[in-house]
Design a protein around this motif. Structure first.
Motif, PDB file in Angstrom:
ATOM      1  N   CYS A   1      46.245  45.629  47.782  1.00  0.00           N
ATOM      2  CA  CYS A   1      44.840  45.306  48.009  1.00  0.00           C
ATOM      3  C   CYS A   1      44.004  46.268  47.182  1.00  0.00           C
ATOM      4  CB  CYS A   1      44.466  45.449  49.480  1.00  0.00           C
ATOM      5  SG  CYS A   1      45.269  44.257  50.526  1.00  0.00           S
ATOM      6  N   SER A   2      43.367  45.758  46.160  1.00  0.00           N
ATOM      7  CA  SER A   2      42.618  46.607  45.246  1.00  0.00           C
ATOM      8  C   SER A   2      41.365  47.167  45.916  1.00  0.00           C
ATOM      9  CB  SER A   2      42.228  45.798  44.025  1.00  0.00           C
ATOM     10  OG  SER A   2      41.217  46.455  43.314  1.00  0.00           O
ATOM     11  N   GLU A   3      40.910  48.309  45.391  1.00  0.00           N
ATOM     12  CA  GLU A   3      39.682  48.884  45.931  1.00  0.00           C
ATOM     13  C   GLU A   3      38.468  48.048  45.516  1.00  0.00           C
ATOM     14  OE1 GLU A   3      38.612  52.634  44.177  1.00  0.00           O
ATOM     15  OE2 GLU A   3      39.653  52.135  42.324  1.00  0.00           O
ATOM     16  N   ASN A   4      38.615  47.288  44.428  1.00  0.00           N
ATOM     17  CA  ASN A   4      37.504  46.445  43.985  1.00  0.00           C
ATOM     18  C   ASN A   4      37.702  45.043  44.526  1.00  0.00           C
ATOM     19  OD1 ASN A   4      36.477  48.593  42.398  1.00  0.00           O
ATOM     20  ND2 ASN A   4      38.031  48.086  40.872  1.00  0.00           N
ATOM     21  N   ARG A   5      37.264  44.855  45.756  1.00  0.00           N
ATOM     22  CA  ARG A   5      37.508  43.584  46.420  1.00  0.00           C
ATOM     23  C   ARG A   5      36.980  42.411  45.614  1.00  0.00           C
ATOM     24  NH1 ARG A   5      36.012  46.569  51.134  1.00  0.00           N
ATOM     25  NH2 ARG A   5      33.851  46.098  50.729  1.00  0.00           N
ATOM     26  N   ARG A   6      35.760  42.577  45.079  1.00  0.00           N
ATOM     27  CA  ARG A   6      35.106  41.438  44.450  1.00  0.00           C
ATOM     28  C   ARG A   6      35.667  41.128  43.072  1.00  0.00           C
ATOM     29  NH1 ARG A   6      30.664  39.051  45.977  1.00  0.00           N
ATOM     30  NH2 ARG A   6      30.073  39.463  48.121  1.00  0.00           N
ATOM     31  N   THR A   7      35.963  42.169  42.294  1.00  0.00           N
ATOM     32  CA  THR A   7      36.400  41.885  40.925  1.00  0.00           C
ATOM     33  C   THR A   7      37.906  41.724  40.812  1.00  0.00           C
ATOM     34  OG1 THR A   7      36.407  44.250  40.502  1.00  0.00           O
ATOM     35  CG2 THR A   7      34.447  43.020  39.850  1.00  0.00           C
ATOM     36  N   GLU A   8      38.678  42.382  41.683  1.00  0.00           N
ATOM     37  CA  GLU A   8      40.119  42.330  41.515  1.00  0.00           C
ATOM     38  C   GLU A   8      40.832  41.731  42.718  1.00  0.00           C
ATOM     39  OE1 GLU A   8      41.383  46.265  40.649  1.00  0.00           O
ATOM     40  OE2 GLU A   8      40.333  46.337  38.733  1.00  0.00           O
ATOM     41  N   GLY A   9      40.055  41.317  43.707  1.00  0.00           N
ATOM     42  CA  GLY A   9      40.721  40.814  44.896  1.00  0.00           C
ATOM     43  C   GLY A   9      40.430  39.358  45.170  1.00  0.00           C
ATOM     44  N   LEU A  10      39.188  39.075  45.504  1.00  0.00           N
ATOM     45  CA  LEU A  10      38.888  37.743  46.003  1.00  0.00           C
ATOM     46  C   LEU A  10      38.436  36.807  44.901  1.00  0.00           C
ATOM     47  CD1 LEU A  10      36.955  39.130  49.025  1.00  0.00           C
ATOM     48  CD2 LEU A  10      39.135  37.940  49.128  1.00  0.00           C
ATOM     49  N   VAL A  11      38.580  35.532  45.161  1.00  0.00           N
ATOM     50  CA  VAL A  11      37.969  34.518  44.308  1.00  0.00           C
ATOM     51  C   VAL A  11      36.779  33.998  45.116  1.00  0.00           C
ATOM     52  CG1 VAL A  11      38.345  32.421  42.982  1.00  0.00           C
ATOM     53  CG2 VAL A  11      40.268  33.934  43.494  1.00  0.00           C
TER      54      VAL A  11
END
Lengths: 522, 361
Positions: free
Chosen positions: A357-367
């Protein structure tokens, strides 16, 4: 206390986004000459309420009255012209222009089409002076620290009205003193240090005494108790209470915010680390990537929580990314469950049972455009390949189970993830990986930017997962958090893993800080 | 649920505006052609404006459907027009070399050769975009430009005409009273919907287009997905190429499928798929392609002077795009829906209602 008439009254405000009811019938009032805190967890509806008030979002229901007149703004400009000014967390000014230009940008004093520079500087200086600030208005804005830029942004927003020509100030008598009736400050203190906060507070008090109604949003409860007169608490898009600050203590406030008693939160502090740590699961030998992190050796046992401590930029995230194959290692090898894994792409690590689970939820985690359901099943579906879709019934069951288990709100699998609050997005990300039943779960700053309730839930989840035999690599900036959860603490400094400390009674945050500072194992 | 809230839910449906625009455009024709909606049976074939719109719109629908998936991954494929030309040229030149141009085996082989060439073009595009990391607009520009040259090399710069009854069927023949190309389109559209929604391909495409880095970190093999959609898009263009060359019984390397990529992109956008990638709608694209074709037909039926054709088309397209923009709708229609709440007297009106066009009503 005889209450004057509120300058601003919002009644029964409703705002809906597809699948999400962000505000359901919220009442809010603001009196002239008060500093009013708007409080709530992430996702409670604070930002939405402000955006409805300032014309960023349109209303779906309810009314807003300003000075007794019914209003509805369709753009921030209209709100500003009506006397509602907003200063956001990020300063939206032009750093290359002078302070005076920034204050008057868009409404410069002109004569015959030419800007009267002298008059502008003089008026800016007077305005700054009147507000008790020591700023050279001719200097470029960028020559001042962020805190001062923030003050300039406030000066700009309260100075707005003075320059309005009579009549354009939307329904206010010309020459009635400060045109700004309502000043909205959205998290203005989040990047300020203590002295800067005090200076901001001084300015806020002065504006309050001038009769401006200030709406203050902050995550820092101490600051709210220091500066505010009254507060409104939101939870889940509904109003849970409006109180005078002196009538409600912090414990009571937190209970209002999260809707449950505080001692439930305290539980976790006393929990004992389980001792049921098994065989070595993951073993990294000489793993490294030049410029990112020096080669390191690391072992993670089954059911162990390995915490990583270190300053920002010390290589915590870089280490985690190598273990997941998110970046390609230059040197070293990784064995998981006795088998060597190539780690050339995330697929290799995922195949070996690693989740990240990346620390950058928006850019590296979720669509963000996809729904909660789609985001949750994404990792499992990617592992199965496109030809083998998860059967609908099994999928819905899995998704429903994790929405319930992690208490994702709204509990609507069709809601778009981009519209969820930070804490709930984090939970969606967790759910995505948990349904793949990983052996090693890497959590990079899973609790950053989320509220205290969700924070505790996630930490409790980590504990129970490790009790069930899952290994966890836990990264957090807060040392207390790492200390509380980890069996072993890896300390990083200058992109090097410098120490491994077995957690125990003698390990304290100051001990970890010493290790970070000295860079060696003591 | 009240009537208004039901109406509101309807207008929020992602296909509402494409459908509304299509119906509007169709209705515009009625004053000029009173029997616009009538369909006649002649010689066992159905004729009528509606039938011809679908018939002539078939190649565009095919190309646009393929384009939809490419755009959903955040890409774009400018080469489809050239692929149309290459496929038609190869197929027709093979058929024209045969002694018996109507031999079924030869026709099938010719079509196979043409479609393989299309797939090769798709592989090349996909390779450049997914493996070499070249911007899609540049990568596909290569075949867009070079492909027409290749098509003319194949046809020696001539227009190859053929006389093949079986081949004529695809783009110009009739089956069960309807143009055969309608069946081809129906099969391709249905297959695409099944391929994307019955498997996980659609989800993975939307994920790659919605957030490429997150998709990589979740283990999606995005390069593979991207290559697949470029190949699929080229294949659709190839089938469209067969259709166009079959309809005219000729291969024109220069003009076959000229500018069809732009119409296809437009159809995708009108259908509600964002150029930034992510969510896509095949149904929307089909509607979008029908809107474009109806517009072309309308231009002819209402007798817009030839030289102002393109200007008229551009004006309608602008109007359609504005209608679909939520921001525009809010500005123009927004205030009327909530009359009870008023804005305080505002001498300087910040929002000037944009000029209305005839299709907006």
């Amino acid at each position: 206390m005889a209450e004057p008439r509120p300058v601003l009254q919002m009644t029964g405000v409703v705002k809906e986004f597809p699948g999400v009811r962000a505000l359901s019938g919220v009442d809010f009032r603001l009196f002239p000459g008060e500093i009013h805190a708007l409080i709530g967890e992430n996702g409670a509806g604070k930002s939405t309420l402000i955006k409805v008030l300032t014309g960023v979002h349109s209303l779906d229901g309810g009314t807003i009255t300003l000075d007794g007149e019914s209003v509805e703004f369709t753009s921030p400009l209209q709100a500003q012209q009506a006397g509602i000014s907003t200063v956001y967390q990020e300063v939206n000014l032009c750093p290359n222009l002078s302070v005076a230009e920034n204050i008057f940008i868009g409404r410069e004093p002109t004569r015959g089409g030419r800007i009267q520079w002298k008059r502008m500087r003089k008026e800016a200086a007077e305005l700054v002076d009147r507000l008790g600030l020591d700023i050279d208005v001719a200097a470029p804005l960028s020559s001042y620290p962020l805190a001062v830029q923030q003050l300039v942004a406030i000066v700009r927003s309260v100075g707005t009205g003075d320059r309005e020509t009579p009549g354009s100030g939307a329904g206010q008598a010309p020459g009635s003193g400060t045109a700004t009736k309502v000043l909205v400050l959205d998290e203005p203190t989040s990047s300020l240090d203590r002295d800067e906060v005090l200076e901001l507070f001084r300015l806020m008090r002065q504006l309050r005494d001038d009769g401006v109604a200030i709406l203050f949003v902050s995550h820092f409860l101490d600051q709210i108790y220091e500066i505010c007169d009254r507060m409104t608490v939101l939870r889940n898009g509904t109003l849970v209470g409006e109180h005078l600050v002196r009538d409600l203590d912090q414990v009571g406030l937190i209970e209002l915010m999260i809707g449950k008693a505080l001692d439930q939160l305290e539980e976790l502090h006393e929990h004992q680390l389980h001792s049921d740590v098994g065989e070595t699961l993951v073993k990294a030998e000489g793993l490294g990537r030049s410029g990112k992190i020096s080669p390191f050796d690391l072992e993670i046992k089954k059911g162990e929580v390995l915490g990583l401590a270190g300053l920002l930029g010390s290589g915590r995230t870089e280490l985690a990314r190598l273990l997941f194959g998110a970046d390609h290692p230059d040197t070293g090898k990784v064995t998981i469950g006795g088998k060597q894994v190539s780690m050339s792409a995330p697929n290799d690590a995922i195949g070996a049972g690693v989740a990240f689970c990346s620390e950058n939820r928006r850019t590296e985690g979720l669509v963000p455009d996809l729904t909660v359901r789609e985001n949750i099943i994404l990792a499992l579906q990617a592992a199965r390949g496109w030809t083998r879709p998860i059967p609908a019934s099994q999928r819905d069951e899995l998704v429903a189970k994790y929405i319930k288990a992690l208490d994702i709100r709204p509990a609507n699998p069709e809601a778009r993830v981009g519209q969820l609050s930070g804490g709930n997005q984090q939970k969606v990300l967790l759910a995505r990986w948990l349904i793949t039943s990983p052996q090693l779960l890497i959590l990079d700053e899973p609790t950053r930017g989320i509220d205290i309730g969700a924070k505790t839930e996630i930490q409790r989840l980590v504990v129970s997962l490790s009790e069930d035999g899952m290994s966890v690599l836990y990264i957090a900036a807060e040392l207390e958090e790492v200390l509380r959860l980890s069996h072993t603490i890896g300390v990083l400094r200058d992109r090097k893993l410098v120490a491994r400390l077995a957690n125990g009674p003698e390990i304290t945050t100051s001990r970890i800080l010493e290790t970070i500072a000295s860079g060696e194992h003591q | 649920m009240t009537t208004t809230s039901r109406l509101r839910a309807l207008t929020r449906h992602h296909l509402f505006w494409p459908v509304a625009v299509l119906i509007g455009l169709l209705l515009v024709n009625v004053p000029f052609t009173p029997d616009f909606f009538s369909v006649k049976m002649t010689d066992g074939h159905l004729y009528g404006s509606l039938v011809s719109i679908v018939l002539f719109g078939s190649p565009l629908i095919l190309v646009a459907v393929g384009m939809t998936l490419v755009i959903a991954t955040g890409g774009i494929d400018l080469s489809v027009g050239a692929v149309v030309a290459i496929t038609g040229a190869l197929t027709c030149s093979y058929i024209s070399d045969q002694a018996d141009q109507s031999a079924l085996s030869a026709v099938f082989l010719a079509m196979g050769i043409g479609l393989v060439a299309a797939v090769v073009c798709g592989l090349w595009n996909g390779f450049l975009v997914a493996r070499m990391g070249i911007q899609p607009i540049i990568a596909t520009l290569i075949i867009m430009v070079a492909g027409r040259g290749v098509a003319q090399l194949i046809t020696d710069g001539q227009i190859i005409t053929i006389n093949s009854e079986p081949y004529k069927l695809i783009g110009g023949g009739y089956w069960l009273t309807l143009p055969f190309s309608i069946f081809v389109v129906a099969v391709v559209v249905a297959a695409t919907m099944l391929l994307t929604r019955r498997t996980a391909l659609g989800l993975l495409v939307e994920s790659v287009g919605g957030n490429a880095e997150a998709s990589r970190l979740v283990g999606i093999r995005s390069a593979r997905i991207k290559i697949m959609v470029y190949v699929f898009c080229a294949l659709c263009a190839g089938i469209a190429g067969l259709m166009i060359s079959s309809n005219t019984s000729a291969a024109d390397g220069n003009n076959a499928g000229l500018w069809i990529e732009l119409d296809a992109i437009l159809a995708v956008v009108i259908g509600g798929t964002a150029l930034t990638g992510g969510r896509f709608s095949i149904g929307g694209t089909v509607l979008g392609a029908l809107v474009i074709q109806t517009l072309t037909t309308t231009i002819y039926t209402i007798g817009v002077p030839t030289q102002t054709n393109l200007v008229f088309k551009a004006a309608v397209v602008i109007a359609v795009c504005l209608l679909q923009s939520p921001k525009f709708r809010e500005k123009v229609f927004g205030r009327k829906t909530r009359r009870k709440v008023t804005v305080p007297a505002q001498p300087v009106a910040p929002v000037e209602p944009a000029p209305k066009t005839e299709v907006s009503r």
